[in-house]
Enzyme design. Sequence first.
Site, mmCIF file in Angstrom:
data_model
loop_
_atom_site.group_PDB
_atom_site.id
_atom_site.type_symbol
_atom_site.label_atom_id
_atom_site.label_comp_id
_atom_site.label_asym_id
_atom_site.label_seq_id
_atom_site.Cartn_x
_atom_site.Cartn_y
_atom_site.Cartn_z
ATOM 1 N N THR A 1 5.012 8.693 1.415
ATOM 2 C CA THR A 1 4.344 7.725 0.543
ATOM 3 C C THR A 1 3.664 6.618 1.350
ATOM 4 O OG1 THR A 1 6.376 6.423 0.296
ATOM 5 C CG2 THR A 1 5.956 8.147 -1.363
ATOM 6 N N GLN B 1 0.802 -1.209 0.000
ATOM 7 C CA GLN B 1 0.000 0.000 0.000
ATOM 8 C C GLN B 1 0.848 1.279 0.000
ATOM 9 O OE1 GLN B 1 -0.995 -2.706 2.095
ATOM 10 N NE2 GLN B 1 -2.340 -3.203 0.398
ATOM 11 N N ASN B 2 2.160 1.144 0.176
ATOM 12 C CA ASN B 2 3.030 2.316 0.125
ATOM 13 C C ASN B 2 3.103 2.790 -1.333
ATOM 14 O OD1 ASN B 2 5.541 3.957 -0.036
ATOM 15 N ND2 ASN B 2 5.692 3.403 2.125
ATOM 16 N N ALA B 3 2.952 4.070 -1.563
ATOM 17 C CA ALA B 3 2.898 4.622 -2.924
ATOM 18 C C ALA B 3 4.279 4.878 -3.537
ATOM 19 C CB ALA B 3 2.096 5.921 -2.908
#
Length: 171
Positions: A146, A39-41
Amino acid sequence: MTHAQSFPPIADAHARVLILGSLPGQTSLRMQQYYAQPQNAFWKIMGRLFGAGAEVAYAERCRALVSSGIALWDVCASAERPGSLDSAIVTSSVVPNDFAAFIASHPHIHLVCFNGAKAAGLYRRLVLPNLPAAPRLIVYRTLPSTSPAHAGMRFEEKLAHWSVVKKAAGH
């Protein structure tokens, strides 16, 4: 309480931009990869900027960053932290990475971008006061985290802030 160790930097001597996180999260530590939390961008943003998205094998993503003049590291060499949240890092336990040596061996770095306010705060408090006077100008820029914990900003807005990395790398 978990004692976390950072990874070695991803960089070569031609790096122009250094991106600094705080400390790898639990998923990253388990997988031995920067920003492994799905889920980290971070990798989605790097995909849009440099073709280094999560759909590309990790080693290839790292090579794409390095060939684009990007270095990747963390402020903390090690620290105590329960879980993965930056807010849980025990500041008194932080051992910072050796930035004096890193900056000396990477003479083209002119921009340091922090992946979120925690990385910037730790660097300013624990690293900057101990650096020798720099013979060259390095600009510091705090970018929106992020992390999925920083969900108050839309992806496109984060991407717009992070585009400074591409510009500074000369792309």
